[in-house]
Design an enzyme around this catalytic site. Structure first.
Site, PDB file in Angstrom:
ATOM      1  N   SER A   1       0.840  -1.202   0.000  1.00  0.00           N
ATOM      2  CA  SER A   1       0.000   0.000   0.000  1.00  0.00           C
ATOM      3  C   SER A   1       0.867   1.241   0.000  1.00  0.00           C
ATOM      4  CB  SER A   1      -0.891   0.008   1.245  1.00  0.00           C
ATOM      5  OG  SER A   1      -0.095   0.193   2.400  1.00  0.00           O
TER       6      SER A   1
ATOM      7  N   CYS B   1      -1.915   3.199  16.029  1.00  0.00           N
ATOM      8  CA  CYS B   1      -1.099   2.253  16.795  1.00  0.00           C
ATOM      9  C   CYS B   1       0.286   1.957  16.226  1.00  0.00           C
ATOM     10  CB  CYS B   1      -1.841   0.935  16.941  1.00  0.00           C
ATOM     11  SG  CYS B   1      -3.215   1.064  18.055  1.00  0.00           S
TER      12      CYS B   1
HETATM   13  C1  UDX Z   1      -3.818  -2.415  14.438  1.00  0.00           C
HETATM   14  C2  UDX Z   1      -3.737  -3.899  14.808  1.00  0.00           C
HETATM   15  O1  UDX Z   1      -4.121  -4.691  13.667  1.00  0.00           O
HETATM   16  C3  UDX Z   1      -4.671  -4.188  15.989  1.00  0.00           C
HETATM   17  O2  UDX Z   1      -4.510  -5.540  16.405  1.00  0.00           O
HETATM   18  C4  UDX Z   1      -4.305  -3.273  17.142  1.00  0.00           C
HETATM   19  O3  UDX Z   1      -5.197  -3.469  18.223  1.00  0.00           O
HETATM   20  C5  UDX Z   1      -4.348  -1.823  16.705  1.00  0.00           C
HETATM   21  O4  UDX Z   1      -3.498  -1.625  15.560  1.00  0.00           O
HETATM   22  P1  UDX Z   1      -5.551  -0.900  13.113  1.00  0.00           P
HETATM   23  O5  UDX Z   1      -4.474   0.133  13.160  1.00  0.00           O
HETATM   24  O6  UDX Z   1      -6.922  -0.519  13.540  1.00  0.00           O
HETATM   25  O7  UDX Z   1      -5.140  -2.157  13.998  1.00  0.00           O
HETATM   26  O8  UDX Z   1      -5.686  -1.448  11.596  1.00  0.00           O
HETATM   27  P2  UDX Z   1      -4.881  -2.524  10.735  1.00  0.00           P
HETATM   28  O9  UDX Z   1      -5.873  -3.331  10.009  1.00  0.00           O
HETATM   29  O10 UDX Z   1      -3.860  -3.246  11.498  1.00  0.00           O
HETATM   30  O11 UDX Z   1      -4.167  -1.599   9.641  1.00  0.00           O
HETATM   31  C6  UDX Z   1      -3.127  -0.701   9.982  1.00  0.00           C
HETATM   32  C7  UDX Z   1      -2.595  -0.036   8.736  1.00  0.00           C
HETATM   33  O12 UDX Z   1      -1.861  -0.947   7.933  1.00  0.00           O
HETATM   34  C8  UDX Z   1      -3.692   0.540   7.825  1.00  0.00           C
HETATM   35  O13 UDX Z   1      -3.285   1.783   7.312  1.00  0.00           O
HETATM   36  C9  UDX Z   1      -3.796  -0.492   6.727  1.00  0.00           C
HETATM   37  O14 UDX Z   1      -4.278   0.051   5.524  1.00  0.00           O
HETATM   38  C10 UDX Z   1      -2.343  -0.922   6.604  1.00  0.00           C
HETATM   39  N1  UDX Z   1      -2.193  -2.274   6.029  1.00  0.00           N
HETATM   40  C11 UDX Z   1      -2.666  -3.357   6.702  1.00  0.00           C
HETATM   41  C12 UDX Z   1      -1.546  -2.413   4.811  1.00  0.00           C
HETATM   42  O15 UDX Z   1      -1.106  -1.437   4.195  1.00  0.00           O
HETATM   43  N2  UDX Z   1      -1.391  -3.689   4.295  1.00  0.00           N
HETATM   44  C13 UDX Z   1      -1.849  -4.798   4.935  1.00  0.00           C
HETATM   45  O16 UDX Z   1      -1.671  -5.901   4.414  1.00  0.00           O
HETATM   46  C14 UDX Z   1      -2.518  -4.619   6.182  1.00  0.00           C
END
Ligand code: UDX
Ligand code: ADP
Length: 479
Positions: free
Chosen positions: A276, A283
């Site tokens: 991405s 977090c």
């Molecule tokens: C994260 C953790 O997943 C969760 O367990 C914790 O409690 C809080 O932090 P969150 O930040 O809400 O959760 O979303 P998450 O789905 O983890 O995505 C975080 C970021 O990574 C987003 O910007 C998402 O778009 C990005 N991402 C995620 C990617 O770019 N590629 C992926 O394969 C997965």
């Protein structure tokens, strides 16, 4: 294994009947709504010092957008779920108090830019110590640096009322956008503590709906550190695949094919390999920087450097995306309209904290682009505030030049069509489902030619955009 001493010796603990949660945010709100739904025998009060937020929780328009949340709040609100600003009485009457306040990265003093700001946690601990009587179980729900419970216990043991406390760590692993699903059916619930009775009381709360084998118990420090480590590992996977996306663009490999190929190895697994424009959210960056700070504090510079690279790679990915836009648009975006599709840090949330969109927009604005921004859930006020904050760059005042840049070069609109009218390019920054369903031929006709699409999420990759006339570029592949 380290042994720790309780804040005070814990007396007999009876089953939990009243819970208070301090902090009605993205974690506290949904988590307590789920506890209230699943445990009708427990009264749950969620308190916050932010009266506007509490009023929103008590209204029809909840302060956070989360699929399925509205329904579960409506089911329990007024029955055994209450949102209130009456912090003192809610704490005083509760058997168990969750601390679920924000722990942002410090932006001042020692550890600035890395360490977590524990001011709000400490204030909660002091408030609990002040107003409690009898015995309370205090649960750290917020993500905290390892060994924070030591400070919490020290503050609680200063209580002058003779109250006694057990401190547990129960980090929340829900992800935004899927919070309800994650809370309903968690992979695991982690509970760290030192008193079997206190741990048992919290286990009994979750056991109302979570199978016992998914309730893991550890010592306090393992629990605190596991949360930071889980986020660091997840973010590391995203940075790892993003680093490979740069190599794919140079070599004509396709990052999605590489991710699929490695993800079928059961030792690696398919999740969190979606390349991405960069990870965001409240977090990942905060927790890794905190981990880096802790490693430095404990004299482990090599470990600190290792993890810091995950954040550096993420910053590189965001910069790379902007550079590619500028390069492709004939080395200048000055005075060109660019449609920004999505501002939230991921789909199905209205949260913009650390969203890649903020940094991409900042850098495009510095190149004097004209931005027309559309997000289905983020308000115009929030978008403007985020851009002001990022351009303020730590200064108390927004410079006149930055204020003018936002006023003259940013508009927030209410549809992708409005964003695209006369635009030179589209930048997709959030993977909202609706973006795949728009009338692309009509959008193409409304844009300047050549019409470019820069897909920071690879969500339009399978559509025949080139056939419609667009010049299409995604992350980690070349066409
Ligand atoms: C994260 C953790 O997943 C969760 O367990 C914790 O409690 C809080 O932090 P969150 O930040 O809400 O959760 O979303 P998450 O789905 O983890 O995505 C975080 C970021 O990574 C987003 O910007 C998402 O778009 C990005 N991402 C995620 C990617 O770019 N590629 C992926 O394969 C997965
Ligand atoms: P998270 O994503 O961790 O839930 P949020 O910022 O969404 O973080 O929510 C944290 C909430 O905690 C905010 O609504 C804030 O007003 C509240 N809060 C912070 N400090 C206190 C405090 N001392 N007492 C009550 N609420 C607090």
């Amino acid at each position: 294994m380290t042994t720790v001493s309780p804040a005070h010796a814990s007396p007999t603990i009876t089953p939990i009947r009243k819970i208070c949660c301090i902090g009605a945010g993205y974690v506290g709100g949904p988590t307590m709504a789920m506890i209230a739904k699943q445990c009708p025998d427990i009264e749950v009060r969620v308190v916050d010092i932010n009266a506007t937020r509490i009023a929103q929780w008590n209204s029809d328009t909840l302060p956070i957008y989360e699929p399925g949340l509205h329904e579960i709040v409506m089911e329990s609100r007024g029955r055994n779920l209450h949102f209130t600003c009456e912090v003192d009485s809610a704490i005083a009457e509760a058997d168990m108090i969750f601390i679920s306040v924000n722990t942002p990265t410090k932006d001042f003093g020692v550890g600035a830019g890395r360490a977590a700001n524990l001011e709000f946690i400490e204030k909660c601990a002091r408030k609990i110590a002040d107003v409690s009587t009898g015995h309370k179980i205090v649960v750290e729900k917020s993500t905290l640096p390892v060994r924070t419970a030591e400070a919490v216990k020290a503050i609680l043991s200063g209580s002058s009322s003779g109250a006694t406390f057990d401190v547990l760590s129960n980090p929340e692993f829900l992800a935004e956008g899927t919070a309800v699903e994650d809370l309903l059916s968690p992979d695991r619930v982690l509970i760290g503590g030192e008193s079997e009775a206190a741990i048992g009381a919290l286990v009994d709360v979750y056991a109302h709906w979570v199978p016992r084998e998914r309730l893991l118990t550890t010592n306090l420090w393992s629990s605190e550190l596991s949360k930071l480590t889980a986020n660091a590992f997840l973010a590391q996977r995203v940075s790892s695949i993003n680093s490979i996306s740069a190599l794919c663009e140079a070599t004509e490999a396709d990052v999605d094919e590489v991710a699929m190929a490695i993800g079928t190895d059961s030792r690696i697994g398919p999740k969190f390999l979606k390349s991405s424009v960069g990870f965001g959210g409240s977090c990942f960056q905060k927790d890794i920087l905190n981990l880096v700070y802790l490693c430095e504090y404990f004299g482990l510079p090599e470990v600190a450097e290792y993890w810091e690279q995950v954040v550096k790679m993420n910053d590189y990915q965001k910069r790379r995306f902007v550079n590619r836009i500028v390069r492709t648009l004939f080395n200048t975006v000055s005075d060109k309209k660019i449609a920004i599709w999505g501002f939230a840090f991921k789909k199905d949330t209205n949260d913009t904290r650390e969203s890649a969109a903020i940094y991409v927009c900042r850098d495009l604005l510095r190149e004097k682009a004209k931005l027309s921004i559309y997000d289905p859930q983020v308000t115009a006020d929030q978008i403007k505030k985020d851009l002001q904050d990022v351009l303020r760059n730590g200064d108390a005042e927004l410079s006149e030049a930055s204020a003018r840049l936002i006023a003259e070069n940013v508009e927030v609109v209410d549809s992708v069509e409005a964003a695209c009218c006369n635009a030179h390019a589209i930048a997709v920054l959030t993977e909202w489902d609706e973006f795949g369903k728009v009338d692309f031929p009509a959008i193409y006709r409304s844009m300047q030619k050549p019409a470019f699409v820069f897909d920071g999420r690879n969500v339009l990759k399978s559509l025949p955009l080139d056939e419609y006339g667009f010049v299409y570029q995604g992350i980690g592949f070349r066409r």
